[in-house]
Structure formats: C-alpha cells, structure tokens
Write an enzyme that holds these catalytic residues in place. Structure first.
Site, PDB file in Angstrom:
ATOM      1  N   LYS A  71      55.375  19.646   4.624  1.00  0.00           N
ATOM      2  CA  LYS A  71      54.562  20.556   3.784  1.00  0.00           C
ATOM      3  C   LYS A  71      55.276  21.899   3.747  1.00  0.00           C
ATOM      4  CE  LYS A  71      51.888  23.519   3.549  1.00  0.00           C
ATOM      5  NZ  LYS A  71      52.232  24.748   2.804  1.00  0.00           N
ATOM      6  N   GLU A 100      54.133  27.059  -0.061  1.00  0.00           N
ATOM      7  CA  GLU A 100      53.752  26.999  -1.476  1.00  0.00           C
ATOM      8  C   GLU A 100      54.411  28.115  -2.288  1.00  0.00           C
ATOM      9  OE1 GLU A 100      52.022  27.735   1.183  1.00  0.00           O
ATOM     10  OE2 GLU A 100      50.080  28.653   0.757  1.00  0.00           O
ATOM     11  N   ARG A 101      55.068  29.079  -1.572  1.00  0.00           N
ATOM     12  CA  ARG A 101      55.733  30.155  -2.303  1.00  0.00           C
ATOM     13  C   ARG A 101      57.164  29.769  -2.676  1.00  0.00           C
ATOM     14  NH1 ARG A 101      54.374  34.676   1.932  1.00  0.00           N
ATOM     15  NH2 ARG A 101      52.946  33.259   2.950  1.00  0.00           N
ATOM     16  N   GLU A 139      54.758  42.902  13.132  1.00  0.00           N
ATOM     17  CA  GLU A 139      55.982  42.356  12.543  1.00  0.00           C
ATOM     18  C   GLU A 139      55.974  42.796  11.076  1.00  0.00           C
ATOM     19  OE1 GLU A 139      56.141  38.119  11.626  1.00  0.00           O
ATOM     20  OE2 GLU A 139      58.260  38.070  12.118  1.00  0.00           O
ATOM     21  N   SER A 181      53.986  32.329  10.684  1.00  0.00           N
ATOM     22  CA  SER A 181      53.539  33.551  11.358  1.00  0.00           C
ATOM     23  C   SER A 181      52.767  33.205  12.633  1.00  0.00           C
ATOM     24  CB  SER A 181      52.668  34.362  10.410  1.00  0.00           C
ATOM     25  OG  SER A 181      51.576  33.585   9.989  1.00  0.00           O
ATOM     26  N   CYS A 218      63.066  35.642  10.883  1.00  0.00           N
ATOM     27  CA  CYS A 218      62.380  35.714  12.182  1.00  0.00           C
ATOM     28  C   CYS A 218      63.326  36.189  13.269  1.00  0.00           C
ATOM     29  CB  CYS A 218      61.800  34.364  12.557  1.00  0.00           C
ATOM     30  SG  CYS A 218      63.068  33.168  12.915  1.00  0.00           S
ATOM     31  N   PHE A 274      58.116  30.318   4.090  1.00  0.00           N
ATOM     32  CA  PHE A 274      58.819  30.589   2.835  1.00  0.00           C
ATOM     33  C   PHE A 274      60.244  31.070   3.057  1.00  0.00           C
ATOM     34  CE2 PHE A 274      57.685  34.984   3.827  1.00  0.00           C
ATOM     35  CZ  PHE A 274      58.800  35.664   3.400  1.00  0.00           C
TER      36      PHE A 274
HETATM   37  P1  NAD Z   1      52.810  31.641   7.129  1.00  0.00           P
HETATM   38  O1  NAD Z   1      52.285  31.524   8.502  1.00  0.00           O
HETATM   39  O2  NAD Z   1      52.034  32.443   6.144  1.00  0.00           O
HETATM   40  O3  NAD Z   1      52.981  30.192   6.465  1.00  0.00           O
HETATM   41  C1  NAD Z   1      53.677  29.149   7.115  1.00  0.00           C
HETATM   42  C2  NAD Z   1      53.096  27.813   6.672  1.00  0.00           C
HETATM   43  O4  NAD Z   1      51.726  27.750   7.075  1.00  0.00           O
HETATM   44  C3  NAD Z   1      53.120  27.595   5.168  1.00  0.00           C
HETATM   45  O5  NAD Z   1      53.491  26.261   4.911  1.00  0.00           O
HETATM   46  C4  NAD Z   1      51.691  27.873   4.747  1.00  0.00           C
HETATM   47  O6  NAD Z   1      51.293  27.117   3.619  1.00  0.00           O
HETATM   48  C5  NAD Z   1      50.874  27.471   5.961  1.00  0.00           C
HETATM   49  N1  NAD Z   1      49.657  28.280   6.119  1.00  0.00           N
HETATM   50  C6  NAD Z   1      49.487  29.590   5.786  1.00  0.00           C
HETATM   51  N2  NAD Z   1      48.248  29.995   6.100  1.00  0.00           N
HETATM   52  C7  NAD Z   1      47.592  28.922   6.629  1.00  0.00           C
HETATM   53  C8  NAD Z   1      46.288  28.724   7.156  1.00  0.00           C
HETATM   54  N3  NAD Z   1      45.391  29.710   7.182  1.00  0.00           N
HETATM   55  N4  NAD Z   1      45.975  27.502   7.647  1.00  0.00           N
HETATM   56  C9  NAD Z   1      46.879  26.509   7.625  1.00  0.00           C
HETATM   57  N5  NAD Z   1      48.138  26.639   7.135  1.00  0.00           N
HETATM   58  C10 NAD Z   1      48.506  27.838   6.654  1.00  0.00           C
HETATM   59  O7  NAD Z   1      54.310  32.209   7.252  1.00  0.00           O
HETATM   60  P2  NAD Z   1      55.272  32.679   6.090  1.00  0.00           P
HETATM   61  O8  NAD Z   1      54.795  33.986   5.544  1.00  0.00           O
HETATM   62  O9  NAD Z   1      55.545  31.566   5.134  1.00  0.00           O
HETATM   63  O10 NAD Z   1      56.628  32.903   6.906  1.00  0.00           O
HETATM   64  C11 NAD Z   1      56.963  34.091   7.558  1.00  0.00           C
HETATM   65  C12 NAD Z   1      56.619  34.048   9.025  1.00  0.00           C
HETATM   66  O11 NAD Z   1      57.284  32.956   9.655  1.00  0.00           O
HETATM   67  C13 NAD Z   1      57.081  35.286   9.790  1.00  0.00           C
HETATM   68  O12 NAD Z   1      56.092  35.650  10.715  1.00  0.00           O
HETATM   69  C14 NAD Z   1      58.335  34.812  10.509  1.00  0.00           C
HETATM   70  O13 NAD Z   1      58.660  35.528  11.679  1.00  0.00           O
HETATM   71  C15 NAD Z   1      57.959  33.415  10.828  1.00  0.00           C
HETATM   72  N6  NAD Z   1      59.135  32.581  11.085  1.00  0.00           N
HETATM   73  C16 NAD Z   1      59.327  32.140  12.358  1.00  0.00           C
HETATM   74  C17 NAD Z   1      60.442  31.366  12.654  1.00  0.00           C
HETATM   75  C18 NAD Z   1      60.676  30.864  14.042  1.00  0.00           C
HETATM   76  O14 NAD Z   1      61.444  29.925  14.206  1.00  0.00           O
HETATM   77  N7  NAD Z   1      60.034  31.412  15.047  1.00  0.00           N
HETATM   78  C19 NAD Z   1      61.351  31.042  11.634  1.00  0.00           C
HETATM   79  C20 NAD Z   1      61.106  31.508  10.343  1.00  0.00           C
HETATM   80  C21 NAD Z   1      59.988  32.271  10.082  1.00  0.00           C
END
Ligand code: NAD
Length: 499
Positions: free
Chosen positions: A173, A176-177, A384, A226, A281, A149
């Site tokens: 994909k 969704e937020r 985090e 994450s 991140c 998101f």
């Molecule tokens: P998230 O892991 O909750 O979601 C990321 C994606 O995964 C979304 O599209 C979501 O729909 C999908 N998803 C969520 N739960 C799932 C599941 N159980 N099974 C399959 N798919 C699932 O992350 P977020 O809250 O949207 O983003 C924040 C996180 O992303 C933080 O931890 C941040 O550090 C990290 N981030 C990392 C980078 C990097 O390049 N390393 C860059 C930006 C953000």
C-alpha cells in the site's frame, strides 16, 4: 484526467469504491491525476488471491525465486530513467535524486539475488543417540508493506525484495500522494517472472490500512512513515497477533567538533539539510557545533552556500538543487514552524519564507532557511519539520552535545564530524541512535547491512533489509529427528538431556 487504480493479479485495475484522492504536481499545485482508494471488499479479494498465489510461490525453489530478483534488478536498471521521471512528476524531487531513490532500492534487490544464503537453516548431526536436530526458515504467507510518500521507489523495494524472495506474497500500500512508481515496479516485477497475485499493489488511505491491519490472513506488516502513524500501526497490528516493524520520523543531529574540517562539514550540512527539500528521514535537521568558534565558522560558510541554492521544478535543468515540498498543507506547516521559531526567539539567519518562482507561483516551494541559537524547548527543535530548514543548537562541550542527542525522543540517524578518532569512537559507542555517521552526514547503511532507527523512530525489534529482513519475513521451525537402528532405549516419562 488520469485515474490511477490498483495492480491486482497481474493487471492494472480500476478502483470500484467510488472514493478517490487527488494527486498533485507539487511544482505547479495542479491536480494531475486522481488515485482510487480501495474499499475493504477490494482488499479482501486482493488478499484472498494473494494467499492462493503464495501457496505455489513458496514451492518455487529459493534459487529460482532469486533468479526472478536478478531479472527484476536488470529491468529496474533498464527502466531507471522512466521510473525516475514518474517518481519526480508526483514527488517533485530532482531527477538525479529520483535516480538515487531507485538505485538505493535496486541495491536491496541485488542482495535478494542471494536470498537462498539467508534462508538456509541450521543442522546438528548426532545431537544425541541417533538424533539429528535441524531448523528451517519458512515464509509467513501474505504480508503487507505500507510506505510513505518521500521514497516512492526505494522503500517499496526494501519491502518487496526480502518479502518476495523469502517466498511470501505481498500486499503493498504505497502513499496515496505518490502512487504511480509502485505500480510501475509491479509491472516490471511481472515482466521479470513474478507470478500474478504474488505482489498486489493496493492504493488507499486509512480505510485500506485498517482493513489490512485487521485482516486475519495478513501475517506481518512492514510500515514506514511518520511516528504517530507508526506507533498506531504497530499497536493495532501487534494486538491482532501480527509481526510488525514500523519505522517512524526523525530529528537527526550532526555534531561538529572544533577540530573538524569546517569546509567539509558545511558542505555536508548543505546536502544533508536541504537535499530533497529536507524530506528525508535521514536528513540532518539539527547542527550541533561544539564551541562558539565552530558555530561561527560554520555560519560563515553556510550562509553563502545557502544563498546560492537553486530551488525549482525537476524539469528546471541540471543545476536545480531541490524541488517543492509534497503538498500545500506541508508547505503551510513548514512556514508555520519557521514563524514559531522566530516568535520563540531563535535567530533566523537565512529566511526562505517568501520564496517564489516565476511561472510556478502556485507550486509548493519553500526557500532554504537557517536558524542559529535554537534551544531544545522551541517547537522547531521538538518537531520533525520535514522541510528545507536547518537549526543550529550551540553546545559548550562534547558531553553537552552528546546528552542533547541522547535526550531527543527520536533515534534514526546521527553524524559526528571530527578529526579525533577517540571522540568519534566514543560517540558511536554511547549515542542511542540506530545509524551513525563519522564524517559522513547521511549514514544510510548499504543494502547488505540493515536500516532501522531507535526510540520513537522505530517500533518492533528487527530492521529493514539485510539479514534482519529475512528473519522478519520468515518463521523458524526446528525439527528433532531420531532414527532407532542400534539404539536400545526404553520408555521414559522424564524430561531429560539427550545423551
Ligand atoms: P505518513 O505517516 O503520513 O504516511 C505513511 C503511510 O501511512 C501512507 O501509506 C499513508 O497512506 C498511511 N497513513 C497515513 N495516515 C494514516 C492513518 N491515520 N491510519 C493508517 N494509515 C495512515 O508519512 P508520510 O508523510 O507519507 O512520510 C513522511 C514521514 O515518514 C516522515 O515522518 C519521515 O521521517 C518518515 N519516514 C521514515 C523512514 C524511516 O525509515 N524511519 C523513511 C522514510 C520516511
């Protein structure tokens, strides 16, 4: 209420699964739209159509594909303000920060204008008698991007640019937020000349993601989110024989040496710790001053700056420093972690827990918090937080500070502030973190380098954007060719050198 669907075969289409997720305005806590959650059947259709479209797209010569990127970049620039507005409305970040989100994605598209140079193969003439050896890079077919998101424009563009300019079709994909920005980018890409079906934007949740991960046609998965989900996606995709690069969460440390410019270091900590409400991140969440004198000098400078920070909605004017966090659950989690820090004995120097904004009482705002005397056993150090909370861990020596970073399970970004070149050089060489800043707090590499964290911040072996991305989205084929004129060579059953 607005209903957000998908982008399939060059059109916005409504979802047919009957499942939806609410999209909030984080500044007010109101539901402003609902987004369709794709079913496996909808994904099957999108993937099958993408596979058909990809066959033609890979035949378009690389320079023509690059021209689509060139137009795409120009149109993103034209629509910068509209994109930023759509992005801020769902994410809550300030408009200048949202424009930065679009800009850092656009810069990757700019590098993709030169994709043909990255897609060249290699050639060795006369590798043996009448023998030429050459390699070529070919697209993988249909690939997937699954994005978080917090950068609704930048990260989808990091995925789309290299994948599409390499001749693949992509199933994107988004979170969704924050689903609307990616749909708008798909419309812009179509206007730039991207053929229908080559980019399909599917909204959805775990069900959609799992369908993509198990889909036979999908050849590669680029994920950002994450750490637990990154690790899960890496395992499932790899187990299904797909290429996967999955980037996860972070805990980024900034070392401040006693010889650092303390005013500059404090300014850097304010921007890197509290910008975008800490939802980056590459945010600095841990300050590690070396020696008590450096720690005290920083606290003295940080407190008045933190007290002056203006927290508000993106519509609140140019002087708003940061906005709300993404959801009520995120706010609760951040407040819970701040409470745990107090309970576990850290010194809460600035307390953002009771922050409230008139007219936005139901918004997900969290005031800026600063902890001193944090230790590695505390939850605020281990987790985090992904919120506007900066923790200070005091180190006695440079070696102790370096070991702290080396022992941390995350390895996305880190920074050192110092006037001493030897120390900076030593830190950059020894630290086990993917991106290092020297007197630079958020060292996100420019788009012609490459982005990727180490340890639990990244699973897979190639980075995002830059030359690595073109390697990730292509397969190498190597051809050994022999022409017989003038060569007298009898049959041989031996495996032998080409001489
Ligand atoms: P998230 O892991 O909750 O979601 C990321 C994606 O995964 C979304 O599209 C979501 O729909 C999908 N998803 C969520 N739960 C799932 C599941 N159980 N099974 C399959 N798919 C699932 O992350 P977020 O809250 O949207 O983003 C924040 C996180 O992303 C933080 O931890 C941040 O550090 C990290 N981030 C990392 C980078 C990097 O390049 N390393 C860059 C930006 C953000």
């Amino acid at each position: 209420m607005e209903e957000i669907g998908h982008w399939i075969n060059g059109k916005r289409v409504a979802g047919t699964s009957g499942r939806f997720s609410d999209v909030y305005n984080p500044a007010t806590g109101e539901v402003q739209a609902r987004v369709a959650l794709a079913s496996p059947a909808e994904i099957d259709v999108a993937v099958a159509d993408a596979a058909k479209a990809q066959l033609d797209w890979q035949k378009v010569n690389p320079q023509r594909r690059a021209r689509v990127m060139m137009k795409f970049g120009a149109l993103i620039e034209r629509d910068m303000d509209k994109l930023a507005e759509v992005l801020s409305r769902e994410h809550g970040k300030t408009l200048p920060d949202a424009r930065g989100d679009v800009q850092r994605g656009l810069e990757v598209i700019e590098v993709c204008m030169g994709a043909p140079a990255f897609l060249k193969g290699e050639f060795t003439g006369d590798a043996g008698p009448g023998i030429d050896l050459y390699s070529m890079r070919q697209p993988l077919g249909v690939v997937a991007g699954i994005t978080p998101f917090n950068f609704p424009a930048m990260i989808p563009l990091w995925k789309m640019g290299p994948a599409l300019s390499s001749g693949n079709a992509m199933i994107l994909k988004p979170s969704e937020r924050t689903p609307s920005t990616a749909l708008m980018l798909a419309e812009i890409a179509q206007e730039a000349g991207l053929p229908d079906g080559v980019l399909q934007v599917i909204n959805g949740d775990k069900e959609a993601v799992d369908t993509i991960l198990d889909h036979e046609t999908v050849q590669a998965v680029g994920f950002v989110g994450s750490t637990p989900i990154a690790q899960y996606i890496y395992g499932r995709a790899a187990n299904n024989g797909k290429r996967a690069q999955c980037f996860g969460g972070a805990k980024n440390h900034m070392l401040i040496m006693p010889d650092a410019d303390m005013d500059k270091a404090a300014d850097a900590l304010i921007g890197a710790g509290f910008g975008a409400a800490g939802e980056r991140c590459m945010a600095i969440s841990v300050a590690v001053p070396v020696g008590d004198a450096a720690a005290d000098a920083l606290i003295e400078r940080l407190v008045p700056k933190i007290e002056k920070l203006k927290v508000g909605p993106y519509t609140g004017g140019d002087d708003v420093d940061y906005g709300p966090v993404i959801t009520a659950a995120a706010k609760e989690r951040i407040l819970g972690l701040i409470n745990s820090g107090v309970e576990q004995g850290a010194n809460l120097v600035c307390d953002g827990r009771d922050f409230s904004l008139q007219g936005y009482e139901d918004g997900y705002f969290v005031g800026p918090s600063l902890f001193d005397n944090v230790t590695p056993e505390m939850d605020i150090y281990k987790e985090e937080i992904f919120g506007p909370v900066l923790s200070m861990v005091r180190a006695k020596t440079y070696e102790e500070a370096l070991d702290l970073v080396i022992d941390n399970p995350y390895g996305n970004g880190t920074s050192i502030f110092t006037a001493d070149g030897d120390t900076a050089r030593d830190y950059a060489a020894k630290v086990n973190v993917g991106m290092v800043g020297i007197n630079f707090p958020i060292p996100v590499p420019l788009s012609y380098y490459t982005f990727g964290g180490w340890k639990k911040s990244g699973f897979g072996d190639l980075n995002q954007y830059g030359p690595d991305a073109f390697r990730f989205y292509t397969k190498t084929k190597t051809v050994t060719a022999r022409w017989f004129s003038g060569i007298k060579d009898g049959a041989s059953l031996n495996f032998k050198a080409l001489d």
